[in-house]
Motif scaffolding. Structure first.
Motif, PDB file in Angstrom:
ATOM      1  N   ARG A 224       0.903  -1.096  -0.011  1.00  0.00           N
ATOM      2  CA  ARG A 224       0.293   0.149  -0.001  1.00  0.00           C
ATOM      3  C   ARG A 224       0.831   1.372  -0.057  1.00  0.00           C
ATOM      4  NH1 ARG A 224      -3.410  -2.663   4.739  1.00  0.00           N
ATOM      5  NH2 ARG A 224      -1.318  -3.288   5.319  1.00  0.00           N
ATOM      6  N   ASN A 225       2.224   0.983   0.279  1.00  0.00           N
ATOM      7  CA  ASN A 225       3.136   2.102   0.094  1.00  0.00           C
ATOM      8  C   ASN A 225       3.648   2.364  -1.381  1.00  0.00           C
ATOM      9  OD1 ASN A 225       6.085   3.158  -0.010  1.00  0.00           O
ATOM     10  ND2 ASN A 225       5.467   3.739   2.003  1.00  0.00           N
ATOM     11  N   PRO A 226       3.332   3.480  -1.920  1.00  0.00           N
ATOM     12  CA  PRO A 226       3.731   3.874  -3.336  1.00  0.00           C
ATOM     13  C   PRO A 226       5.195   3.261  -3.682  1.00  0.00           C
ATOM     14  CG  PRO A 226       2.847   5.726  -2.433  1.00  0.00           C
ATOM     15  CD  PRO A 226       3.122   4.911  -1.299  1.00  0.00           C
ATOM     16  N   HIS A 227       6.101   3.511  -2.926  1.00  0.00           N
ATOM     17  CA  HIS A 227       7.531   3.039  -3.311  1.00  0.00           C
ATOM     18  C   HIS A 227       7.694   1.712  -3.174  1.00  0.00           C
ATOM     19  CE1 HIS A 227      11.594   1.873  -2.215  1.00  0.00           C
ATOM     20  NE2 HIS A 227      11.943   2.877  -3.118  1.00  0.00           N
ATOM     21  N   ASP A 228       7.211   1.016  -2.151  1.00  0.00           N
ATOM     22  CA  ASP A 228       7.085  -0.467  -1.889  1.00  0.00           C
ATOM     23  C   ASP A 228       6.211  -1.036  -3.131  1.00  0.00           C
ATOM     24  OD1 ASP A 228       8.684   0.276   0.200  1.00  0.00           O
ATOM     25  OD2 ASP A 228       7.245  -0.303   1.671  1.00  0.00           O
ATOM     26  N   GLY A 229       5.181  -0.708  -3.134  1.00  0.00           N
ATOM     27  CA  GLY A 229       4.177  -1.066  -4.261  1.00  0.00           C
ATOM     28  C   GLY A 229       4.679  -1.148  -5.622  1.00  0.00           C
ATOM     29  N   ALA A 230       5.651  -0.245  -5.966  1.00  0.00           N
ATOM     30  CA  ALA A 230       6.161  -0.253  -7.350  1.00  0.00           C
ATOM     31  C   ALA A 230       7.178  -1.458  -7.449  1.00  0.00           C
ATOM     32  CB  ALA A 230       6.930   0.979  -7.625  1.00  0.00           C
ATOM     33  N   ILE A 231       7.804  -1.763  -6.652  1.00  0.00           N
ATOM     34  CA  ILE A 231       9.004  -2.815  -6.462  1.00  0.00           C
ATOM     35  C   ILE A 231       8.140  -4.075  -6.514  1.00  0.00           C
ATOM     36  CG2 ILE A 231      10.574  -4.129  -5.296  1.00  0.00           C
ATOM     37  CD1 ILE A 231      11.673  -1.232  -4.178  1.00  0.00           C
ATOM     38  N   LEU A 232       7.141  -4.343  -5.694  1.00  0.00           N
ATOM     39  CA  LEU A 232       6.277  -5.524  -5.536  1.00  0.00           C
ATOM     40  C   LEU A 232       5.377  -5.668  -7.031  1.00  0.00           C
ATOM     41  CD1 LEU A 232       5.004  -5.288  -1.835  1.00  0.00           C
ATOM     42  CD2 LEU A 232       6.607  -6.950  -2.947  1.00  0.00           C
ATOM     43  N   SER A 233       4.983  -4.604  -7.222  1.00  0.00           N
ATOM     44  CA  SER A 233       4.456  -4.533  -8.756  1.00  0.00           C
ATOM     45  C   SER A 233       5.132  -5.226  -9.893  1.00  0.00           C
ATOM     46  CB  SER A 233       3.742  -3.276  -9.256  1.00  0.00           C
ATOM     47  OG  SER A 233       2.843  -2.710  -8.314  1.00  0.00           O
ATOM     48  N   LEU A 234       6.653  -4.760  -9.806  1.00  0.00           N
ATOM     49  CA  LEU A 234       7.360  -5.388 -10.802  1.00  0.00           C
ATOM     50  C   LEU A 234       7.400  -6.871 -10.601  1.00  0.00           C
ATOM     51  CD1 LEU A 234      10.320  -2.474 -11.262  1.00  0.00           C
ATOM     52  CD2 LEU A 234       8.754  -3.112 -13.012  1.00  0.00           C
TER      53      LEU A 234
END
Length: 379
Positions: A357-367
């Protein structure tokens, strides 16, 4: 040589099956290159030699008119474009085989012309394939040489093009090697879907179409029609990846890679036949990242997880991102109680130290989630 020995033998065998008579085909020097009697192949037929040298329309060999190295029968010239190129000989009593002479002569000439035309088409198709292969896969293009070859093959290099790549899991597994191209380019699919300047070639059990078009929507509709036809007529599911438009023929290699990535994306998700490459899409951004970098990132993020835990977390993240963070819908999609699903999301953070739910962490997990989705082989 006006025809290969292999094709000459095919003609002899086919005519023999029809008329039940022994035959020979001689080349322009009178040498037998095909025969129903294999022992005679490679020997000189003096009757054929005499006919060719004298320009006769017919030469009959009989008991009253024998020639060394010949048998009774009738010999007739093979004419291609009003030129004597060989001789067809029919063995037997001249009286019984003479009535067949003109028919066999004409049949032979027609079959030779047909084979020559097919050989020319095969050569042109082979040249066309080699040209497209060079165009698609060469790091550096010899533009002057390419232009000369393109002119000979009737290909306009300056035409804007969109690359569409079609594949089917069944064909990729080589259960039906070579069939995808023949089905895709069959008459009823070509009609209205492919223009004279469109180019289609087989590439690694896939079919590539270079549409001479700059409107992606038009190509999408044509591709949709092709995919639907496959499913309707043969029950075969195929997928298509569509590139962006080339503004310069030097871009074709890049567009091919776009179509390949898009096709893989379409096949991975399976719910749609077609995917159009969009460089701003996370799916294509992920595919552009070198695999070893993604592998290192995955090892780092999931270093505290067993393989089964990693699988569980990725499946949780997959449902989370596919439902845009709607935990109720995500839980329902994988048949979990909402509270159980929230527990799994919390486990993601506990194990990876990253909060989706954190934008930075979410970007990594999305990749990493997209990589996981794309790594799964289509059915």
């Amino acid at each position: 040589m006006f025809i290969s020995a292999e094709n000459a033998q095919r003609i002899v065998d086919e005519i023999k099956a029809t008329i039940q008579k022994d035959l020979n085909i001689m080349d322009g020097t009178g040498v037998i290159i095909a025969s129903t009697d294999g022992a005679r192949i490679g020997t000189l037929h003096k009757g054929a030699q005499k006919l060719l040298r004298s320009g006769l329309d017919t030469l009959i060999i009989s008991d009253d008119n024998p020639l060394e190295g010949t048998r009774k029968g009738i010999n007739l010239p093979i004419r291609i474009q009003d030129k004597y190129v060989g001789v067809i000989g029919i063995t037997g009593d001249p009286k019984s085989v003479s009535s067949l002479g003109s028919v066999i002569q004409k049949m032979t000439e027609i079959m030779i012309v047909t084979m020559q035309q097919q050989a020319a088409l095969n050569l042109q198709e082979h040249s066309r394939f080699n040209f497209i292969e060079y165009w698609l896969f060469s790091e550096v293009l010899d533009e002057k040489s390419m232009q000369m070859q393109a002119d000979l093959l009737g290909i306009d290099l300056n035409t804007p093009r969109i690359v569409a790549l079609f594949e089917s899991p069944a064909f990729l597994r080589q259960e039906h090697p070579g069939e995808l191209q023949s089905i895709l380019t069959s008459k009823h699919l070509q009609r209205g879907l492919l223009s004279a300047q469109d180019i289609y070639v087989p590439v690694n059990n896939r079919v590539l179409i270079l549409f001479a078009e700059k409107d992606i929507e038009i190509v999408r509709k044509k591709a949709q029609s092709i995919c639907s036809d496959f499913h309707s007529f043969w029950g075969i599911r195929i997928y298509c990846g569509i590139s962006q438009v080339t503004s310069d023929f030097r871009q074709l290699r890049k567009r091919y890679k776009e179509a390949l990535n898009a096709c893989h994306t379409a096949a991975t998700f399976g719910s749609r036949y077609i995917s159009i490459y969009n460089e701003s899409s996370l799916y294509y951004i992920t595919q552009a990242i070198p695999p070893h970098m993604m592998e290192e990132l995955s090892k780092s993020v999931f270093q505290n997880c067993t393989e089964s835990e990693k699988y569980e977390l990725l499946e949780t993240l997959k449902s989370y991102f596919l439902h845009n963070g709607n935990t109720a819908a995500a839980a329902e999609s994988i048949f979990l109680h909402p509270n159980s699903y929230l527990y799994r999301l919390k486990k993601v953070t506990t194990k990876t130290k990253l909060d989706p739910r954190n934008p930075h962490d979410g970007a990594i997990l999305s990749l990493l989630t997209v990589q996981y989705i794309l790594s799964k082989k289509p059915d």
